[in-house]
Design an enzyme around this catalytic site. Structure first.
Site, mmCIF file in Angstrom:
data_model
loop_
_atom_site.group_PDB
_atom_site.id
_atom_site.type_symbol
_atom_site.label_atom_id
_atom_site.label_comp_id
_atom_site.label_asym_id
_atom_site.label_seq_id
_atom_site.Cartn_x
_atom_site.Cartn_y
_atom_site.Cartn_z
ATOM 1 N N CYS B 153 -7.501 -38.768 14.219
ATOM 2 C CA CYS B 153 -6.202 -38.121 14.013
ATOM 3 C C CYS B 153 -5.418 -38.683 12.836
ATOM 4 O O CYS B 153 -4.322 -38.211 12.531
ATOM 5 C CB CYS B 153 -5.390 -38.227 15.296
ATOM 6 S SG CYS B 153 -6.366 -37.686 16.708
ATOM 7 N N HIS B 286 4.114 -40.179 14.845
ATOM 8 C CA HIS B 286 2.852 -39.590 15.286
ATOM 9 C C HIS B 286 3.118 -38.780 16.551
ATOM 10 O O HIS B 286 2.681 -37.642 16.660
ATOM 11 C CB HIS B 286 1.820 -40.701 15.523
ATOM 12 C CG HIS B 286 0.456 -40.188 15.853
ATOM 13 N ND1 HIS B 286 -0.213 -39.309 15.025
ATOM 14 C CD2 HIS B 286 -0.368 -40.389 16.924
ATOM 15 C CE1 HIS B 286 -1.398 -39.015 15.570
ATOM 16 N NE2 HIS B 286 -1.503 -39.651 16.715
ATOM 17 N N HIS B 321 -0.923 -30.794 18.011
ATOM 18 C CA HIS B 321 -1.610 -31.885 17.315
ATOM 19 C C HIS B 321 -2.784 -31.279 16.551
ATOM 20 O O HIS B 321 -3.745 -30.803 17.157
ATOM 21 C CB HIS B 321 -2.078 -32.928 18.320
ATOM 22 C CG HIS B 321 -2.620 -34.180 17.688
ATOM 23 N ND1 HIS B 321 -2.824 -34.299 16.325
ATOM 24 C CD2 HIS B 321 -2.997 -35.366 18.233
ATOM 25 C CE1 HIS B 321 -3.303 -35.504 16.059
ATOM 26 N NE2 HIS B 321 -3.416 -36.171 17.192
#
Lengths: 319, 391
Positions: B153, B286, B321
């Site tokens: 990620c 994040h 995400h």
């Protein structure tokens, strides 16, 4: 210029911990299987049980390559992989498409950087941690990144490359690349500890990494050759290399390393591991077994990898 | 040496252009909706354009393309064409990505399971992660160097960092850098199997958060050296002034509970930028909405900013995400924040996490003077990257 201090590889050839590695090397055939190392010497049983074969190989080579160093000096871990963790990817894909409730283990391990991540955990290295995946250029990209690091004298970078073979990949390659019908798919893990300066531990220097989009092999070699003579040419033959070498470069002792490694995206890392073994060997007869035309212990080895993306070259010199 | 951001392209659930994304961020409209992908029905952030529409818009030949390539093409083309001047002849491209052409692979593999004879093997050529960069380079033509970074990620942020390093070291004058990932069953089932997928819209930094929603998209930034920018005269949207990557060395998927690696990444990026923590006016966190990430990131924020945490939000509540694209999309949102002098909202927030008591911005906030922003991207494998951008 970077200096290689330690290295370890696991491939179809005998692993890193055998005596006389060159003597034991044999050309592979389709029944080739990875020669596993003794993983229990390196990885705790409980941790090992959960690891995929590929991660075990990567972690073990990495641990071997940093053996004995001060881990605080390990500045970064750079790992290259063309296809990542294929076995786990296929396993998770199979289950997830069949709508069974999948177990997350295969998903976790399928991530490309699960190898670099596990290495960081096992080594307790908290520095930069990168995974490069640019097809046949992945390993060269990882190496080039080490050249960008402004390392202090005591700092080290661990660079490696890893890819695995699964039966599905064999089937896919035959159908996708019809010109490669006879090639054997390679696999393995290879790690190298690089230093910015020459020390008593230096085994060889990695002089340069050359990349071109052309497939003019002889042109590229002649440029390198003019500078310092190449004593041994290790080439990975994709389509052009062998014909051009036979035609123009007969005078340079050469060896198609893919006869021993198989063909895979990070095969140049196998070649670097092999080059270092050539430099470590003091008995010319051992070298001649693999490369009959070689007349003296090589000072400069040129690794030429002819790939669909163009050529890449690694220049490795004896210390 | 300065690294200038002069071009930008974004494709996300909020829309397929800079303007569309900006408009939705300003309105506070999330792109997360219930969608069905094969047999998965869940909240996700889909890019509102079909593959066919993208193929048509770019006049591509009649073959199967991975959605990752198509989404990447939308964003990379925007970034490349958002600047008018001719660029230096040596331009590099770095793509951050996690699952490559998995959308095509899983369709092919489904055929393989049902009937091996029907499988179109050639589609698997787009499976390797590096293929998106290769395909983009073919389409964009003036790309002389490609690289692909796959660090879960944080891939998009690492691609940006790597491009900035190449410019800083004088290896390139111009880099197109970013990230991309398409929605796949593989990743949706993956996060569901980890019990990390929220059945409702994600609630980053909320006490009642219960996981993430996946999204898809891409963003690319055009980075130029001072020399290049002087020659091209391209407008400077922002500067990339600090970056750092660290590793937790703690767990395969979970972050360090105290946010140790995240703390080091943020601190090192601030140090490189040469600024004190209080200079940061907005943090794009994040903030995945998972129990572990948000707690660990909150602790790291408290640590770095000595309990004076600047306005922060997770725009994953807008986009989902987007994995390999996340760091790049969020860097693009940071550039927009600097340009607009506004901080984006953290949607679906009601109650702070008991342990850390941090409250993100829950509605659009006008900034007094936004000079420096920070973007965090963390990933599996303990990977942490922080980027600092300035006006």
């Amino acid at each position: 210029m970077m200096y290689i201090e330690q290295f370890a590889g696991i491939s179809y050839q005998p692993p890193f911990d055998v005596e006389a590695p060159l003597h034991r090397m044999k050309p592979i055939d389709n029944s080739a299987a990875v020669h596993e190392a003794d993983y229990q010497k390196y990885i705790d049983a409980q941790v090992r049980r959960r690891m995929s074969d590929q991660i075990k190989r990567g972690v073990t080579c990495a641990m071997r390559a940093v053996e004995g160093i001060d881990i605080n000096a390990l500045h970064a871990i750079f790992v290259a992989t063309g296809l990542g963790c294929l076995k786990d990817t296929q396993q998770f894909l199979q289950v997830s498409l069949q709508s069974k409730p999948p177990s997350p283990t295969a998903f976790i391990q399928s991530t490309h950087n699960s190898i670099a991540g596990q290495i960081a955990i096992q080594l307790q290295c908290k520095g930069a941690n990168m995974t490069y995946s640019q097809g046949e250029r992945s390993f060269e990209r990882a190496i080039m990144d080490t050249y960008l690091e402004e390392l202090q004298e005591h700092q080290r970078v661990l660079v490696g490359a890893i890819d695995e073979r699964i039966p599905f990949l064999d089937q896919a390659i035959i159908r996708i690349n019809p010109i490669d019908q006879d090639s054997i798919v390679g696999a393995g893990a290879f790690f190298f500890l690089l230093a910015p300066i020459r020390t008593a531990q230096s085994k060889a220097s990695l002089v340069d990494c050359i990349l071109t989009s052309s497939n003019q092999v002889s042109e590229c070699i002649q440029i390198v050759h003019r500078d310092t003579p190449i004593d041994l040419l290790l080439y990975g033959n994709y389509c052009e290399a062998q014909a051009q070498i036979n035609q123009n470069l007969k005078h340079i002792p050469s060896l198609d390393f893919t006869l021993y490694s198989g063909q895979f995206m990070v095969q140049s890392a196998f070649a670097l591991d092999l080059a270092l073994k050539f430099l470590e060997e003091e008995n010319i007869q051992e070298l001649q077994q693999l490369c009959p035309t070689i007349k003296r212990l090589p000072r400069r080895i040129f690794i030429l990898n002819d790939t669909p993306m163009g050529m890449s070259g690694l220049i490795v010199d004896r210390i | 040496m300065s690294v200038f951001i002069t071009g930008l392209g974004v494709t996300s659930a909020l829309g397929c252009s800079y303007e569309e994304n900006l408009a939705q961020l300003k309105l506070g409209n999330s792109g997360l909706k219930e969608h069905v992908l094969h047999d998965s029905s869940c909240i996700m952030g889909c890019v509102p354009k079909s593959n066919l529409e993208i193929v048509g818009a770019f006049n591509l030949s009649n073959q199967a393309y991975s959605r990752s390539f198509l989404l990447g093409l939308c964003a990379a083309y925007q970034a490349r064409t958002s600047v008018s001047s001719k660029l230096p002849s040596r331009m590099g491209l770095i793509v951050g990505i996690t699952v490559g052409g998995m959308d095509l692979t899983e369709a092919s593999y489904q055929q393989y399971i049902e009937n091996k004879e029907k499988l179109d093997w050639l589609r698997l050529r787009q499976h390797p992660s590096g293929m998106v960069a290769t395909q983009l380079a073919q389409f964009l033509e003036d790309i002389k160097f490609t690289n692909t970074i796959s660090t879960a990620c944080s891939s998009g942020a690492n691609a940006i960092m790597h491009g900035a390093k190449l410019i800083e070291k004088g290896k390139f004058d111009c880099m197109l850098v970013g990230g991309v990932d398409a929605l796949t069953q593989f990743t949706i089932k993956g996060f569901q199997s980890l019990m990390l997928y929220d059945k409702q819209a994600c609630k980053p930094f909320d006490e009642a958060r219960n996981g993430l929603n996946l999204g898809e998209g891409s963003a690319f930034l055009l980075l130029e050296s001072e020399r290049s920018q002087r020659a091209t005269g391209n407008k400077i949207l922002a500067k990339l002034v600090g970056w750092a990557n660290t590793n937790d060395a703690y767990h395969a998927t979970a972050p360090s509970p105290v946010g140790e690696g995240a703390t080091r990444a943020m601190s090192a990026a601030l140090k490189m930028a040469g600024i004190a923590p209080e200079a940061i006016g907005y943090i794009n966190a994040h903030g995945t909405g998972t129990l572990n990430n948000d707690l660990s990131e909150s602790r790291a924020l408290l640590d770095v900013f000595s309990h004076q945490v600047p306005p922060f939000s997770s725009t994953k509540s807008f986009t989902g995400h987007t994995l390999g694209a996340a760091g790049a999309i969020e860097a693009a949102f940071c550039v927009m924040a600097l340009q607009q002098q506004q901080c984006w909202a953290n949607l679906n927030f009601t109650q702070p996490i008991t342990d850390t008591k941090l409250t993100p911005i829950s509605i659009l906030k006008d900034a007094q003077k936004l000079n420096f922003v920070l973007s965090n991207s963390f990933g599996f494998g303990g990977n942490n990257t922080s980027l600092v951008m300035s006006l």
